[in-house]
Design a protein around this motif. Structure first.
Motif, short mmCIF file in Angstrom:
data_model
loop_
_atom_site.label_atom_id
_atom_site.label_comp_id
_atom_site.label_asym_id
_atom_site.label_seq_id
_atom_site.Cartn_x
_atom_site.Cartn_y
_atom_site.Cartn_z
N SER A 156 0.84 -1.20 0.00
CA SER A 156 0.00 0.00 0.00
C SER A 156 0.87 1.24 0.00
CB SER A 156 -0.91 0.00 1.23
OG SER A 156 -0.13 0.25 2.40
N GLU A 159 2.53 1.76 3.32
CA GLU A 159 3.71 0.91 3.51
C GLU A 159 4.89 1.44 2.69
OE1 GLU A 159 2.04 -3.55 4.33
OE2 GLU A 159 1.76 -2.77 2.30
N GLU A 286 -8.89 0.76 -0.52
CA GLU A 286 -7.61 0.16 -0.87
C GLU A 286 -7.83 -1.32 -1.18
OE1 GLU A 286 -4.09 1.95 1.47
OE2 GLU A 286 -5.75 1.92 2.91
N GLY A 287 -6.82 -1.94 -1.76
CA GLY A 287 -6.91 -3.36 -2.04
C GLY A 287 -6.43 -3.68 -3.44
N GLU A 288 -6.34 -4.97 -3.74
CA GLU A 288 -5.92 -5.42 -5.06
C GLU A 288 -6.97 -5.02 -6.09
OE1 GLU A 288 -2.92 -7.29 -7.33
OE2 GLU A 288 -2.94 -6.89 -5.18
N GLU A 317 -6.82 4.31 -3.28
CA GLU A 317 -5.62 3.96 -4.04
C GLU A 317 -5.49 2.45 -4.08
OE1 GLU A 317 -0.94 5.22 -4.11
OE2 GLU A 317 -2.55 6.69 -4.19
N THR A 319 -4.02 -1.25 -5.60
CA THR A 319 -2.68 -1.75 -5.87
C THR A 319 -2.74 -2.91 -6.86
OG1 THR A 319 -2.83 -3.16 -3.91
CG2 THR A 319 -1.70 -1.06 -3.64
N ASN A 418 -5.62 10.94 -6.18
CA ASN A 418 -5.67 9.48 -6.37
C ASN A 418 -6.78 9.02 -7.30
OD1 ASN A 418 -7.87 8.95 -4.43
ND2 ASN A 418 -6.36 9.12 -2.81
#
Length: 428
Positions: A156, A159, A286-288, A317, A319, A418
């Motif tokens: 993320s 991270e 967030e997430g795939e 955002e 990923t 974003n």
């Protein structure tokens, strides 16, 4: 579905306009100092933010031009004409030598500030790549290697920026450290879920709540192989960032000029004005990318079954965990996975794009921002002999939509809030 595409692209441009510095920055600019005004800007909106700030202080506040200095560092292709502040275009998402040199100059300008001066820091998404200042022992190549690994891992943005902050002499509050004891005001455009000042641009002017141990844990969690000098740097106490309560932040302040929630409010108004229900799933998702697409496709089917005319909006955002060798970004991968999940459902169209104007890509200004899909996407792909599942497996969404003519290519928007995603559910 041509009218659907025009409508969805219109919503995207509404979001971009709501986030542009021209409309949101001025109310957040501080009063002129008695001494010099030192403007330090970084990110994809650095050029446009600096342009607005220059006009404000000279034309509206009457400051003499010789009292204003600074430097704006932005992504290549995102520069704007400025009158007094020099601008540098540098690499993104991978940092480059231009960013390295510009960051050294930025730190020197911050250190030159006196007690009567004001350091005005203008931050936007992309600053983490544009401001690059490795600690002792790390080279630009080392920073590029760890950036590549993080971007490919599916980590993320929180991270990624946690690691970046502990491998930098400007991020994680260190720019404020350099400017101390001069007063410092930071104004930001948020491109991160939750609008956390410590994450936006890797928090160059605010206390950092994360630690070296956190950064090491992120590399371990994602199983990343990084140069040995990176591992050594993340074990060196000298690379710990200043924390809350540190006196270097006593004379600093932070404001948000624009945040995703405000932008989506403007879009929601446009949706309702067009006669549709608006379902806002959130601005910090967030997430795939491919997994989020499947979840949101289910909601579209649900609305369709209830015969509701609606637009599903979401930001955040997403990923992508790279397993293939193709071209693409989270918004394009989301769009491809969504098209597959919708399976040509009549009356459903969608657009996904990054509000900065580029989604993944190779760092060029003509990279696509995202893609459009509708009920004909899979049919047209079939006529061209394209297997969407194969393109998804290879993370090759750009080529898929390029062949269909369905890429979203607005060019640099000079702002960054974003992802923008809209699914239109209408009568067939």
């Amino acid at each position: 579905m041509g009218s659907a595409r025009l409508f969805l692209e219109g919503l995207f441009h509404t979001a971009v306009a709501a986030a542009h510095p021209l409309g949101c920055l001025r109310p957040h600019l501080p009063a002129p100092p008695s001494g010099r005004l030192i403007i330090l800007a970084a990110g994809k909106a650095a050029g446009s933010m600096t342009q607005v700030a220059e006009r404000h202080y000279v034309e509206e506040r009457g400051m003499a031009a010789d009292r204003i200095s600074g430097l704006a560092v932005t992504r290549r292709g995102y520069g704007c004409p400025t009158r007094f502040i020099r601008r540098v275009e540098a690499g993104h998402p991978l940092p480059d030598a231009a960013g390295l040199a510009a960051t050294a100059e930025t730190l020197a300008l911050a250190e030159s500030a006196g007690p009567q001066d004001l350091v005005l820091v203008l931050v936007s998404g992309g600053a983490s790549a544009n401001w690059i200042a490795p600690p002792a022992g790390l080279s630009l190549a080392d920073k590029q290697a760890v950036t590549r690994a993080l971007l490919a891992s599916g980590a993320s943005i929180v991270e990624i920026n946690t690691v970046r902050k502990h491998l930098s002499r400007i991020k994680g509050g260190r720019l404020a450290q350099r400017a101390f004891p001069a007063p410092l005001v930071a104004v930001a455009i948020s491109d991160v879920p939750g609008d956390d000042p410590a994450v936006i641009g890797s928090g160059p002017t605010v206390p950092d709540p994360t630690t070296l141990a956190d950064a090491r844990a992120i590399l371990a969690r994602h199983g990343l192989n990084v140069p040995p000098v990176v591992t050594q740097a993340l074990a060196d106490p000298a690379n710990e960032t200043p924390k809350p309560g540190d006196p270097v932040f006593a004379g600093t302040s932070f404001e948000l000029a624009a945040r995703p929630a405000e932008v989506f409010h403007a879009v929601e108004h446009a949706v309702r004005a067009a006669g549709y229900d608006c379902i806002l799933l959130g601005t910090a998702i967030e997430g795939e990318a491919r997994e989020v697409a499947v979840t949101q496709a289910r909601l579209a089917f649900d609305l369709k079954a209830k015969e509701r005319r609606a637009v599903i909006l979401s930001g955040g955002e997403l990923t992508v965990t790279l397993r293939g060798t193709g071209r693409g970004g989270p918004n394009q991968e989301y769009a491809l996975a969504l098209a597959m999940a919708l399976a040509g459902a009549a009356g459903v169209a969608a657009l996904a794009g990054d509000t900065d104007g580029t989604d993944g890509g190779g760092g060029r200004e003509d990279d696509p921002a995202g893609a459009f899909i509708d009920a004909t996407t899979l049919v047209r792909a079939g006529h061209l002999g394209l297997d969407p599942a194969a393109f998804l497996r290879d993370n090759n969404s750009t080529e898929f939509f390029e062949k269909l003519g369905d890429l979203l290519t607005p060019g640099p928007t000079l702002t960054n809030l974003n992802d923008f995603r809209a699914i239109l559910v209408d009568s067939a």
